[in-house]
Design a protein around this motif. Structure first.
Motif, short mmCIF file in Angstrom:
data_model
loop_
_atom_site.label_atom_id
_atom_site.label_comp_id
_atom_site.label_asym_id
_atom_site.label_seq_id
_atom_site.Cartn_x
_atom_site.Cartn_y
_atom_site.Cartn_z
N ASN A 40 1.05 -1.17 -0.39
CA ASN A 40 0.00 0.26 -0.17
C ASN A 40 0.84 1.42 -0.03
OD1 ASN A 40 -1.93 2.70 0.69
ND2 ASN A 40 -3.46 1.08 2.01
N ALA A 42 0.54 3.83 0.60
CA ALA A 42 0.33 4.78 2.47
C ALA A 42 1.12 4.51 3.32
CB ALA A 42 -1.16 5.02 2.60
N ASN A 43 1.93 3.04 3.05
CA ASN A 43 2.90 2.79 4.09
C ASN A 43 4.24 3.42 3.94
OD1 ASN A 43 0.89 0.38 5.02
ND2 ASN A 43 1.38 -0.53 3.71
N CYS A 52 4.87 -1.21 0.71
CA CYS A 52 4.51 0.31 -0.34
C CYS A 52 4.27 -0.79 -1.73
CB CYS A 52 5.53 1.12 -1.01
SG CYS A 52 5.59 2.72 0.93
N LYS A 57 6.22 4.94 -6.25
CA LYS A 57 6.62 5.01 -4.49
C LYS A 57 7.62 5.27 -4.83
CE LYS A 57 5.39 6.16 -0.47
NZ LYS A 57 4.94 7.41 0.40
#
Length: 575
Positions: A40, A42-43, A52, A57
């Protein structure tokens, strides 16, 4: 008072200790994890459970040297990883194997199964203006052979040196225009200390790998600085890079402007053949300084260019220009061009400058290259010589090699050993062909072809054994076309002065009983007449090799060819 002094000393000791620890302790290295399935974005990426998800990212993160970028094994990540000084902080970080800290790009596993991750995109990994990068245990997969994409690309145009690039083991790049490129833009933007070990760059369009120094190396100097220095390429597989959709001819490795280069124990098979241009070769490059090429397997490089016209045939095993080249203990087999083209520079249409100087070629097996059956090649091609010396080459020594060809009587065959300075103002000099075992297994290919007879005084051809089982011996002096033909070794001696030493004939035309195929290829039996029958290489300013192709000690013997029979040889058999 004493208590105050002791307290002050204690404070100073603590301060000194802290300063020592601060100066010795590196920046804290982090591992950034990426999981294409369960991650994710957002990690924070810093643990497998906080992985992630995407390369996008990864491209947004900021890293320190010593950090790790980890992609979960067995998964495919879409996109291209891009690193530059804005994304990697200029911090020395933790040391790696006693050297500087490296930013590490690799795969990680969860559980016991170890698999590579795959990065798939038009390009794979791009690194600009930074060094100290290690890439290992990861696969790169391209999406087009013709879009110019690169699997792994290092570029330096920063105006400063970058150092310490490590690629491998267990890295592959396929399906791109070019598998690997390392490019130093100018003499101020140098790249130093490159280690490639266990890389596979196969099935790419243009070529397997290209390592390029500054373009102004084309000035012609052979002894000045190079913008790429200290390169080792070892245990690589560079196969079936065919040249699809480019102006070049397809190549295995293209190497320009490099000082101190070692190419060792690599496999280069089936490169070239589909590009419309020239320069198809397994190993191709100009203006390199101090190069060692040893124990490589170079097979089946194909012609390139237009089959209808025969232009740009090439297809060479090795085609290099530079100074201080040592090439030994290689297997160079079945290439449609030459086993080796010693390119001396000064091409009449390119006039690139530069030359080849101080090249030694010994203990190699050159088998079935160049002068092959025209039916297996494109119609209208010039069939090339196995060992070709072109243009303005100087100080070239070829000794203790095995050359085997199987040719035809077609006009245009270049011979086993060809000297051709191409044009009258060429400057070939100090060429030595000594103690080589030359076999024409079929056909009427000339053993030697000297395109400009006046070059005979600049060449020493001495102590070789020439054998054709069909009895069709031929040596050629060309004026400029090959009209002066010697049909026996004795005629060649009388007509040119070669194969004579101290007024006595040397060289031979006998069956050496060398194995031409099978597991014993290149070996001669203990009863071969060429054992100890060569000339003393010391008399020609050549240091005799201590061992043969197979690792047997030479023991001071001057045996002709690449094999010195010894106790370590396997039992007879295999051809």
């Amino acid at each position: 008072m004493i208590k105050m002094i002791l307290k002050k000393l204690s404070e100073l000791a603590i301060l000194d200790c802290c300063l020592i620890l601060s100066s010795a302790s590196p920046a804290f290295a982090l591992s950034y994890h990426f999981d294409a399935v369960d991650g994710n974005d957002a990690n924070d990426c810093t643990a497998p459970e906080r992985a992630c998800k995407t390369i996008e990212k990864a491209n947004q993160q900021q890293y320190n040297f010593g950090d790790k970028i980890l992609f979960r094994g067995g998964q495919t990540f879409q996109g291209s990883l891009e690193l530059n000084p804005e994304k990697v902080l200029d911090d020395p970080g933790t040391p790696f194997d006693g050297g500087p800290a490296l930013l590490e790009i690799t795969s990680y596993s969860v559980g016991g199964l170890r698999e590579n991750a795959k990065i798939q995109g038009s390009s794979g990994i791009g690194v600009t203006d930074i060094g100290q990068v290690r890439i290992h245990d990861i696969d790169l997969a391209g999406t087009s052979l013709t879009n110019g994409g690169i699997g792994i690309a290092f570029f330096n145009g920063s105006g400063r040196a970058v150092e310490h690039i490590s690629i491998g083991p267990n890295v592959s790049a396929s399906g791109f225009g070019l598998g690997l490129q390392i490019f130093a833009n100018d003499l101020e933007s140098t790249i130093r200390t490159v280690r490639i070990d266990g890389l596979e760059v196969s099935y790419n369009g243009e070529g397997g790998m290209g390592i390029y120094g500054a373009p102004n190396i084309l000035s012609g100097t052979q002894t000045g600085p190079r913008s790429v220095e200290d390169v080792v390429i070892r245990n690589a597989k560079v196969n079936y890079n065919k040249g699809a959709g480019i102006l070049n001819g397809g190549y295995g490795a293209s190497l320009f402007g490099i000082a101190n280069l070692l190419i060792e124990n690599n496999e280069l098979i089936g490169n070239g053949g589909e590009g419309p241009g020239a320069n198809s070769a397994a190993l191709f490059g100009f203006h390199n300084l101090k190069v060692t090429i040893r124990k490589n397997r170079i097979y089946y490089t194909s012609f390139s260019g237009d089959p209808a016209t025969g232009a740009n045939s090439d297809g060479n095993g090795i085609n290099l220009r530079g100074s201080g080249l040592s090439i030994y203990e290689n297997e160079i087999v079945g290439n449609q061009g030459s086993c080796i083209l010693v390119d001396g520079g000064g091409h009449p249409s390119l006039d690139e400058g530069g030359t080849t100087e101080d090249l030694e070629f010994f203990n190699n097996l050159c088998l079935y290259n160049g002068a092959g059956d025209p039916e297996t090649y494109f119609e209208g091609r010039d069939v090339q010589a196995s060992f070709r010396v072109f243009y303005s080459a100087k100080k070239v020594k070829a000794y203790n090699n095995l050359f085997v060809v199987a040719g035809s009587v077609e006009e245009g065959v270049g011979g086993v050993f060809e000297i051709n300075r191409w044009r009258p103002d060429g400057a070939i000099s100090d060429i030595k062909f000594l103690n080589n075992l030359v076999v024409v297994a079929r056909g009427n290919v000339p053993f030697v072809q000297i395109r400009f007879p006046e070059d005979n005084e600049r060449i020493q051809i001495t102590g070789n054994n020439y054998f054709n089982p069909e009895g069709a011996s031929k040596f050629e002096n060309c004026r400029p076309y090959c009209t002066e033909i010697f049909n026996t070794l004795q005629e060649f001696r009388e007509g040119t002065g070669h194969e004579m030493l101290d007024g006595l004939p040397v060289g031979r035309s006998e069956d050496a009983y060398v194995a031409l195929w099978g597991e014993n290829t290149g070996r001669i039996p203990a009863y071969s007449p060429v054992i100890g029958a060569g000339v003393d290489l010391n008399r020609f300013d050549v240091a005799p090799p201590e061992t043969d192709f197979f690792g047997n000690p030479r023991n001071g013997h001057f045996t002709i060819g690449a094999h010195e029979p010894g106790a370590s040889d396997p039992p007879p058999g295999g051809g």
